[in-house]
Design a protein around this motif. Structure first.
Motif, PDB file in Angstrom:
ATOM      1  N   ALA A 199       0.833  -1.209   0.000  1.00 60.04           N
ATOM      2  CA  ALA A 199       0.000   0.000   0.000  1.00 60.04           C
ATOM      3  C   ALA A 199       0.865   1.255   0.000  1.00 60.04           C
ATOM      4  O   ALA A 199       0.586   2.223  -0.728  1.00 60.04           O
ATOM      5  CB  ALA A 199      -0.933  -0.001   1.196  1.00 60.04           C
ATOM      6  N   ARG A 200       1.945   1.230   0.766  1.00 54.71           N
ATOM      7  CA  ARG A 200       2.860   2.378   0.832  1.00 54.71           C
ATOM      8  C   ARG A 200       3.519   2.595  -0.555  1.00 54.71           C
ATOM      9  O   ARG A 200       3.632   3.720  -1.020  1.00 54.71           O
ATOM     10  CB  ARG A 200       3.907   2.154   1.911  1.00 54.71           C
ATOM     11  N   LYS A 201       3.931   1.518  -1.195  1.00 53.78           N
ATOM     12  CA  LYS A 201       4.564   1.640  -2.518  1.00 53.78           C
ATOM     13  C   LYS A 201       3.579   2.152  -3.554  1.00 53.78           C
ATOM     14  O   LYS A 201       3.943   2.922  -4.444  1.00 53.78           O
ATOM     15  CB  LYS A 201       5.151   0.304  -2.939  1.00 53.78           C
ATOM     16  N   ILE A 202       2.323   1.734  -3.435  1.00 52.32           N
ATOM     17  CA  ILE A 202       1.293   2.223  -4.349  1.00 52.32           C
ATOM     18  C   ILE A 202       1.099   3.736  -4.158  1.00 52.32           C
ATOM     19  O   ILE A 202       1.008   4.490  -5.131  1.00 52.32           O
ATOM     20  CB  ILE A 202      -0.035   1.459  -4.152  1.00 52.32           C
ATOM     21  N   GLU A 203       1.072   4.174  -2.911  1.00 55.17           N
ATOM     22  CA  GLU A 203       0.916   5.598  -2.606  1.00 55.17           C
ATOM     23  C   GLU A 203       2.086   6.414  -3.134  1.00 55.17           C
ATOM     24  O   GLU A 203       1.908   7.533  -3.634  1.00 55.17           O
ATOM     25  CB  GLU A 203       0.789   5.817  -1.095  1.00 55.17           C
ATOM     26  N   GLU A 204       3.300   5.842  -3.054  1.00 55.81           N
ATOM     27  CA  GLU A 204       4.498   6.541  -3.534  1.00 55.81           C
ATOM     28  C   GLU A 204       4.509   6.645  -5.047  1.00 55.81           C
ATOM     29  O   GLU A 204       5.178   7.495  -5.613  1.00 55.81           O
ATOM     30  CB  GLU A 204       5.755   5.821  -3.055  1.00 55.81           C
ATOM     31  N   GLY A 205       3.773   5.777  -5.696  1.00 55.70           N
ATOM     32  CA  GLY A 205       3.667   5.813  -7.160  1.00 55.70           C
ATOM     33  C   GLY A 205       4.731   5.062  -7.785  1.00 55.70           C
ATOM     34  O   GLY A 205       5.348   4.998  -8.676  1.00 55.70           O
TER      35      GLY A 205
END
Length: 123
Positions: free
Chosen positions: A117-123
Motif C-alpha cells: 500500500a505504501r509503494k502504491i501511494e508513492e507511485g
C-alpha cells in the motif's frame, strides 16, 4: 535491443539462481550445488546449461577444458520479464487479479500488504 529470452523452466531457473548467486560458474560448480539439494546427473546440468546458452540466458567462454558461464541479464531483469509474461498469459495483462488472488490465498502478510500500500501511494 536484443529480444527477451524465453521464460525459464523450473530446472533452468534453479540453474540460473546458482549462476546469479555466484556471478559466473562452470558446469561442475553448478552441479556441485544442485546435487547437495537433490540427485541430478552432471550430464543433465551440462545439457541444460547448453540450452540456456542457446536460448540467450547465458554466455560462455572457454577456460582450459571447461566453459565458464555467466548470465546475460540480472536476476531482477529476468524476474521482471517472467512476472510480466505470467501476468500477460494468465491474467490477460492485468496485474490487479493477481494481487487479489494473492490476498485471497493469504500469500501476503499484513506487513507485506502495508508495504505494498505504501509503494502504491508513492507511485
Amino acid at each position: 535491443m536484443p529480444p527477451t529470452p524465453p521464460t525459464l523452466t523450473p530446472l533452468e531457473l534453479e540453474i540460473m539462481k546458482v549462476i546469479w548467486q555466484k556471478g559466473q560458474a562452470t558446469v561442475r560448480e553448478v552441479h556441485a550445488v544442485l546435487k547437495q539439494r537433490r540427485p541430478i546427473a552432471y550430464t543433465t546440468v551440462m545439457t541444460m546449461m547448453g540450452v540456456l546458452a542457446s536460448k540467450g540466458h547465458l554466455k560462455r567462454r572457454p577456460d582450459g577444458r571447461a566453459y565458464v558461464y555467466r548470465p546475460t541479464r540480472s536476476a531482477a531483469a529476468a524476474m521482471k520479464a517472467m512476472v510480466a509474461e505470467f501476468v500477460d498469459r494468465v491474467f490477460d495483462g492485468a496485474a490487479q487479479p493477481l494481487l487479489v488472488q494473492l490476498v485471497k490465498d493469504r500469500r501476503l502478510t499484513k506487513k507485506e500488504l502495508e508495504d505494498l500500500a505504501r509503494k502504491i501511494e508513492e507511485g
